[in-house]
Motif scaffolding. Structure first.
Motif, PDB file in Angstrom:
ATOM      1  N   GLY A  22     -11.671   2.995  -2.015  1.00 50.61           N
ATOM      2  CA  GLY A  22     -11.677   1.676  -2.155  1.00 50.61           C
ATOM      3  C   GLY A  22     -11.162   0.998  -3.493  1.00 50.61           C
ATOM      4  O   GLY A  22     -11.313  -0.382  -3.544  1.00 50.61           O
ATOM      5  N   LYS A  23     -10.533   1.786  -4.193  1.00 49.01           N
ATOM      6  CA  LYS A  23      -9.878   1.389  -5.622  1.00 49.01           C
ATOM      7  C   LYS A  23      -8.788   0.495  -5.072  1.00 49.01           C
ATOM      8  O   LYS A  23      -9.017  -0.743  -5.850  1.00 49.01           O
ATOM      9  CB  LYS A  23      -9.467   2.661  -6.008  1.00 49.01           C
ATOM     10  N   SER A  24      -7.743   0.792  -4.165  1.00 41.25           N
ATOM     11  CA  SER A  24      -6.760  -0.319  -4.168  1.00 41.25           C
ATOM     12  C   SER A  24      -7.320  -1.622  -3.435  1.00 41.25           C
ATOM     13  O   SER A  24      -6.913  -2.627  -3.715  1.00 41.25           O
ATOM     14  CB  SER A  24      -5.809   0.311  -3.189  1.00 41.25           C
ATOM     15  N   THR A  25      -8.289  -1.406  -2.573  1.00 40.50           N
ATOM     16  CA  THR A  25      -8.701  -2.502  -1.832  1.00 40.50           C
ATOM     17  C   THR A  25      -9.471  -3.663  -2.925  1.00 40.50           C
ATOM     18  O   THR A  25      -9.284  -4.778  -2.932  1.00 40.50           O
ATOM     19  CB  THR A  25      -9.872  -2.259  -0.823  1.00 40.50           C
ATOM     20  N   GLY A  41      -9.377   6.908  -0.779  1.00 41.96           N
ATOM     21  CA  GLY A  41      -9.916   6.274   0.257  1.00 41.96           C
ATOM     22  C   GLY A  41     -11.389   5.676  -0.266  1.00 41.96           C
ATOM     23  O   GLY A  41     -12.073   5.065   0.706  1.00 41.96           O
ATOM     24  N   ARG A  73       0.771  -1.314  -0.079  1.00 41.69           N
ATOM     25  CA  ARG A  73       0.053  -0.086   0.023  1.00 41.69           C
ATOM     26  C   ARG A  73       0.892   1.124  -0.096  1.00 41.69           C
ATOM     27  O   ARG A  73       0.462   2.116  -0.724  1.00 41.69           O
ATOM     28  CB  ARG A  73      -0.779  -0.105   1.225  1.00 41.69           C
ATOM     29  N   TYR A 105     -12.536  -3.521   7.199  1.00 40.66           N
ATOM     30  CA  TYR A 105     -11.036  -3.457   7.861  1.00 40.66           C
ATOM     31  C   TYR A 105     -11.553  -3.388   9.487  1.00 40.66           C
ATOM     32  O   TYR A 105     -12.240  -2.548   9.765  1.00 40.66           O
ATOM     33  CB  TYR A 105     -10.142  -2.466   7.555  1.00 40.66           C
TER      34      TYR A 105
HETATM   35  N1  ADP Z   1      -5.052  -2.570   6.054  1.00 45.72           N
HETATM   36  C1  ADP Z   1      -6.039  -1.844   6.148  1.00 45.72           C
HETATM   37  N2  ADP Z   1      -6.577  -1.629   7.502  1.00 45.72           N
HETATM   38  C2  ADP Z   1      -7.541  -0.640   7.955  1.00 45.72           C
HETATM   39  N3  ADP Z   1      -7.945   0.198   6.850  1.00 45.72           N
HETATM   40  C3  ADP Z   1      -7.615   0.202   5.760  1.00 45.72           C
HETATM   41  C4  ADP Z   1      -6.586  -0.669   5.320  1.00 45.72           C
HETATM   42  N4  ADP Z   1      -6.438  -0.623   3.890  1.00 45.72           N
HETATM   43  C5  ADP Z   1      -7.413   0.159   3.572  1.00 45.72           C
HETATM   44  N5  ADP Z   1      -7.934   0.868   4.528  1.00 45.72           N
HETATM   45  C6  ADP Z   1      -9.320   1.845   4.396  1.00 45.72           C
HETATM   46  O1  ADP Z   1     -10.099   1.469   3.484  1.00 45.72           O
HETATM   47  C7  ADP Z   1     -10.608   2.492   2.612  1.00 45.72           C
HETATM   48  C8  ADP Z   1     -10.307   2.244   1.264  1.00 45.72           C
HETATM   49  O2  ADP Z   1      -8.813   2.158   1.086  1.00 45.72           O
HETATM   50  P1  ADP Z   1      -8.267   2.290  -0.205  1.00 45.72           P
HETATM   51  O3  ADP Z   1      -8.744   0.842  -1.243  1.00 45.72           O
HETATM   52  O4  ADP Z   1      -6.777   2.097  -0.218  1.00 45.72           O
HETATM   53  O5  ADP Z   1      -8.781   3.257  -1.137  1.00 45.72           O
HETATM   54  P2  ADP Z   1      -8.235   4.092  -2.434  1.00 45.72           P
HETATM   55  O6  ADP Z   1      -7.156   3.261  -2.975  1.00 45.72           O
HETATM   56  O7  ADP Z   1      -9.263   4.413  -3.194  1.00 45.72           O
HETATM   57  O8  ADP Z   1      -7.456   5.364  -2.047  1.00 45.72           O
HETATM   58  C9  ADP Z   1      -9.767   3.593   3.285  1.00 45.72           C
HETATM   59  O9  ADP Z   1     -10.598   4.362   4.250  1.00 45.72           O
HETATM   60  C10 ADP Z   1      -8.492   3.081   3.994  1.00 45.72           C
HETATM   61  O10 ADP Z   1      -8.304   3.932   4.994  1.00 45.72           O
END
Ligand code: ADP
Ligand code: MG
Lengths: 371, 243
Positions: free
Chosen positions: B43-46, B41, A369, B14
């Motif tokens: 959720g794209k990366s998720t 934030g 990340r 999470y």
């Molecule tokens: N390992 C993790 N633990 C807790 N919260 C997380 C974790 N990874 C992502 N998040 C939360 O999940 C949400 C989506 O994150 P992410 O998918 O990275 O968003 P984006 O890539 O769109 O910026 C955010 O609110 C982020 O803080």
């Protein structure tokens, strides 16, 4: 395939020279001290026991109570028996009696001078050791009391018989021997009329055997002889050696712990710095096992280098101790290299696998990340 | 057409609180280039990590190439990553002590067999024929990302997932990277590219927009476009699926 593994390992080792060198040094330190401890235990302890044994006989054979005042000289062959021979450094027979010399009562000891010299290497003789039947070795105290000098004649009277000797040497021992006069065993037997008889035999057991077993063997072989342990020397000797052994063991243990911790902390720090790298490998499709394998190979490299370095330094360290304590080199143990390698590999593999396990638990998604 | 990626009510929480993905259902066809957009934030990366089998959803199903990867064991997910997915990150993750070509070969190494010639060819195709033996530290950001792209494609994966691949690059480098993506798309690769740059998003076949973990429903004025397509939850930008 194999090639690529080597390529990765070598590149990785080259890239992180500093931390790797640190780990190798920590491993080497542990291996050095353990190898030194092993060499000291195997090489120097034996020497030390030998040196202590040089302080003289540690067993005394005297007539068993109820068998009369003498031992039979012909029974000395018992000490050459194969069941005890290897356990003994040497022995020296004595026939003691009180004789009159220049009007005084003096203890006269008949002995075999070559044997006495071997069993009591610290006896110092001014002049020389007697070589012929007619020569005597006079204790320092007796020489002073009777005004005897080298070459002087000396008559010993026992009951109605008399023999004359010439003074070949003056004996200095720091013990009761300085109050005595020594002549050849044969002369003493002739003077006192006890041919073929002995009053005692001093025995020096070899350093590498257990005293109680030697005593048991002697009792069995020569039942007419009572075996007495000269406790002062023997017990002090064994106590000292045991204490030294415990001390060395403890030192080695603590050093091993310290070096293990140091390798461990280096590797942990390393691994946390490399967690992105490891997460990336896992994202590319490397299994946790493959990542652990790369780690283990690196650790093995560190272990082998550290182990070899440690073995060499350990032997060097032992030689330094040998030189400073005994003034001579110690023959290094063949176990040095296996011990060093074992310690090196053990310490580094243990800590690396521990670390790899921790890393494997980190989710690559979280690491990559990268915010 | 059989979708290559199909998710049904995919959710990710999470720590039982943060709802990073909220019942996401979507379909992606083979050869499609899809942009995933949304605020930071959202959720794209998720979502990308789920599809890459780098992370597990809290609930829902996710079929990739006909198999529900949610049911995979850890070992199967490792194999899935190695065989089906190519990954590109915003931070150009390269092994710092391996050269450009060795970094590409690393992906081959985990996949099957390193093949230096093939790895060199892949780097030449992204315009790095002259930098084969450079270490990452000797390469510019754009060049490093191109090594990552070459690495992502080297094993001919079913899907390439890119998480803000140009997020750390200037306009010129961005253009180079986008050219490579167009090229790969024309060659028939399936691309899923996360971005919050509309300029990049518009170059894709269509955009999936996320907001607080939910797919944003299609705007009514654009509905008419969708009448003849399977995609009810996304906005087609141009019609050019290879069939
Ligand atoms: N390992 C993790 N633990 C807790 N919260 C997380 C974790 N990874 C992502 N998040 C939360 O999940 C949400 C989506 O994150 P992410 O998918 O990275 O968003 P984006 O890539 O769109 O910026 C955010 O609110 C982020 O803080
Ligand atoms: Mg993101």
């Amino acid at each position: 395939m194999r090639e690529m593994t080597w390529q990765i390992l070598l590149a990785s080792l080259r890239y992180r020279k500093g931390p790797i060198a640190g780990s190798v040094c920590a491993v080497a330190l542990g291996a050095t001290l353990v190898v030194a401890a092993v060499n000291l235990r195997l090489g120097i302890m034996g020497r030390l026991a030998g040196e202590l044994r040089n302080y003289g006989a540690n067993l005394l054979l005297v007539p068993q109570s109820g068998t009369g005042p003498f031992l039979n000289e012909t029974q000395l062959h018992n000490l050459e028996d194969s069941r005890v021979k290897d356990r003994l450094r040497g022995y020296v027979p004595f026939l003691y009696s009180v004789v009159k010399i220049r009007g005084r009562d003096i203890v006269l000891g008949g002995t075999l001078f070559t044997a006495a010299k071997a069993v009591h290497p610290w006896w110092q003789v001014e002049g020389r050791w007697p070589r012929e039947k007619g020569e005597a070795l006079v204790g320092l105290n007796v020489a002073a009391k009777l005004g005897l000098r080298l070459g002087d004649p000396l008559s010993a009277v026992y009951k109605s018989s008399r023999l004359t000797f010439s003074v070949a040497g003056v004996l200095r021992t720091g013990g009761s021997e300085e109050h005595q006069v020594f002549v050849s065993l044969e002369s003493a037997q002739q003077l006192t009329g006890h041919p073929g008889l002995l009053t005692s035999v001093y025995v020096s057991s070899s350093a590498t055997t257990r005293l109680d077993e030697t005593v048991a063997a002697l009792r069995k072989l020569w039942p007419e002889a009572g075996v007495r342990t000269l406790l002062q020397v023997a017990e002090a000797e064994e106590k000292l050696l045991t204490r030294l052994e415990i001390f060395l063991g403890l030192v080695a243990l603590f050093v091993l712990l310290a070096s293990g911790l140091s390798v461990f902390s280096t590797m942990t720090k390393e691994a946390l710095e490399r967690k992105v790298e490891l997460a990336l490998m896992r994202a590319l499709g490397a299994g946790a096992r493959e990542v652990a394998w790369i780690f283990a190979c690196e650790a093995a490299g560190i272990g082998v280098f550290g182990g070899i370095l440690g073995s060499a330094l350990g032997v060097l360290f032992t030689e330094m101790i040998g030189l400073s304590v005994f003034g001579s080199l110690v023959y290094p143990s063949l176990m040095s290299l296996p011990t060093g390698l074992g310690i090196g590999l053990g310490v580094s593999l243990f800590s690396s696998l521990w670390v790899a396990k921790r890393i494997a638990r980190l989710a690559p998604a979280v690491v990559l990340r990268g915010e | 057409m059989e979708p290559l990626i199909l998710s049904h009510e995919l959710s990710k929480n999470y720590n039982g609180k943060v709802c990073a993905l909220d019942r996401v259902s979507l379909e992606i066809c083979p050869g499609e280039w899809v942009a995933v957009m949304g605020a930071s934030g959202s959720g794209k990366s998720t979502l990308l990590n789920m599809i890459a089998a780098l992370d597990l959803p809290t609930s829902g199903a996710l079929w990739v190439d006909g198999v529900d990867i949610v049911t995979y064991t850890e070992e199967e997910r490792v194999r899935f990553r190695r065989e089906k997915v190519g990954l590109i990150f915003q931070h150009f993750y390269l092994i710092p002590y391996l050269t450009a070509v060795e970094n590409v070969m690393l992906a081959q190494y985990f996949h099957s067999m390193p093949d230096k010639g093939e790895a060199e060819e892949a780097l030449r195709r992204v315009g790095l024929g002259e930098r084969l033996d450079s270490l990452p530290s000797e390469l510019s950001g754009g060049e490093q990302q191109r090594v990552c792209i070459a690495r992502a494609f080297i094993n001919q994966p079913k899907i390439v997932l890119a998480d803000e691949p140009t997020g750390n690059l200037d306009a010129t480098n961005e253009e180079t990277i986008m050219k490579i993506f167009h090229h790969l798309h024309r060659a028939g690769h399936t691309l899923l590219v996360v971005t919050h740059d509309p300029h990049i998003g518009q170059q894709a076949d269509r955009i999936i927009e996320l907001d607080h973990g939910r797919v944003v429903p299609v705007v009514s004025s654009q509905r008419s476009f969708l009448k003849n397509t399977n995609f009810t939850l996304s906005i087609p930008i141009k019609e050019k699926h290879p069939t």
